[in-house]
Design an enzyme around this catalytic site. Structure first.
Site, PDB file in Angstrom:
ATOM      1  N   SER A 131      -6.590  -2.266   3.241  1.00 11.28           N
ATOM      2  CA  SER A 131      -5.261  -1.683   3.457  1.00 11.28           C
ATOM      3  C   SER A 131      -5.278  -0.675   4.602  1.00 11.28           C
ATOM      4  CB  SER A 131      -4.780  -1.055   2.142  1.00 11.28           C
ATOM      5  OG  SER A 131      -3.425  -0.710   2.209  1.00 11.28           O
ATOM      6  N   HIS A 154      -2.612  -6.523   4.398  1.00 10.49           N
ATOM      7  CA  HIS A 154      -1.364  -6.898   3.730  1.00 10.49           C
ATOM      8  C   HIS A 154      -0.236  -6.008   4.240  1.00 10.49           C
ATOM      9  CE1 HIS A 154      -1.319  -3.303   1.199  1.00 10.49           C
ATOM     10  NE2 HIS A 154      -2.603  -3.500   0.974  1.00 10.49           N
TER      11      HIS A 154
END
Length: 260
Positions: A131, A154
């Site tokens: 992330s 993501h």
């Protein structure tokens, strides 16, 4: 006549004016206290010119996470980066990541701090650099990832109360563009390739995105090399030597990683 009070049948004696130490006394300030409170070690005595910094667990931002979460607080990391930049004895920084991500703005703040350092920096991703840990991983002068490590890419998500108005989604999109722009400008991955990995469906069971392994991260141009601590220290020492041999006013090592 006894000159003291015996301690539990032992041979040692306790004088009347002495204070018996308590078993729950706090660890005094020093390397042990730093390890306990911050998870950081002091500058190694064998290599005084290299400062090792760890970013582990979840990156904590403006909100305090529950006590059972292992966290890295950005208010602890930023002063250490400033102190390392100012220190005359520290010639380079080794940053070790094993993080699940966390607060977006806190992660970007740490990444921008690392990218703006004038001293050589090497990041090593072990375990995971997921992330918002991705921008931190690529922010250094040279980035290394372990063979078994992964990096999850993501879209940005929000938790808590979300107001369902167009402005909310525009804000999220602008925030996401900040992260994409930072990653693509500090690595060799293209914007289209990074977004393809970010919005890929069918790979993550509860989310959209991609889990990129060590060799794939290098293949995509996200990281520079697959390796570990030994390789990272060797690379960092080479950059330190190159910077020391460079003429004054001409930095030998590019700041903030490779640019496209």
């Amino acid at each position: 006549m006894m000159s003291g009070i015996s301690k539990g049948g032992g041979n040692e004696e306790l004088n009347p004016g002495d204070i018996k130490p308590e078993g729950h006394e706090q660890i005094p300030p020093g390397p042990a206290g730093i390890v306990k409170e911050l998870g950081q070690t002091a500058v190694p005595s064998g290599e005084p010119d290299v400062f090792c910094m760890t970013i582990i667990g979840q990156i904590e931002g403006h909100f305090v996470l529950p006590p059972h979460n292992k966290t890295t607080k950005y208010e602890h990391i930023i002063p250490q980066l400033v102190a390392a930049e100012q220190s005359k004895s520290i010639k380079g920084l080794l940053i070790i990541l094993n993080t699940v991500g966390g607060d977006v703005e806190a992660g970007l703040a740490i990444a921008e701090m690392i990218a703006s350092l004038s001293k050589p920096t090497v990041t090593v991703v072990i375990g995971g650099g997921h992330s918002i840990g991705v921008p931190i991983a690529v922010a250094s002068s040279y980035s290394i990832i372990a063979e078994s490590a992964t990096m999850t890419i993501h879209p940005i998500r929000m938790n808590g109360l979300v107001i369902g108005v167009p402005q909310t989604f525009e804000y999220m999109e602008r925030m996401q563009e900040r992260m994409v722009r930072f990653v693509t400008s500090h690595s060799r991955i293209t914007e289209q390739q990074f977004k393809d990995l970010m919005f890929k469906t069918g790979e993550l069971n509860r989310d959209i995105g991609t889990a990129v392994g060590g060799y794939d991260a290098v293949k995509y141009g996200l990281m520079d090399e697959v390796g570990g601590i030994g390789l990272a220290l060797a690379q960092l020492n080479r950059m330190i030597a190159a910077q020391a041999a460079a003429p004054v006013g001409a930095p030998a090592v590019p700041q903030g990683g490779l640019t496209q």
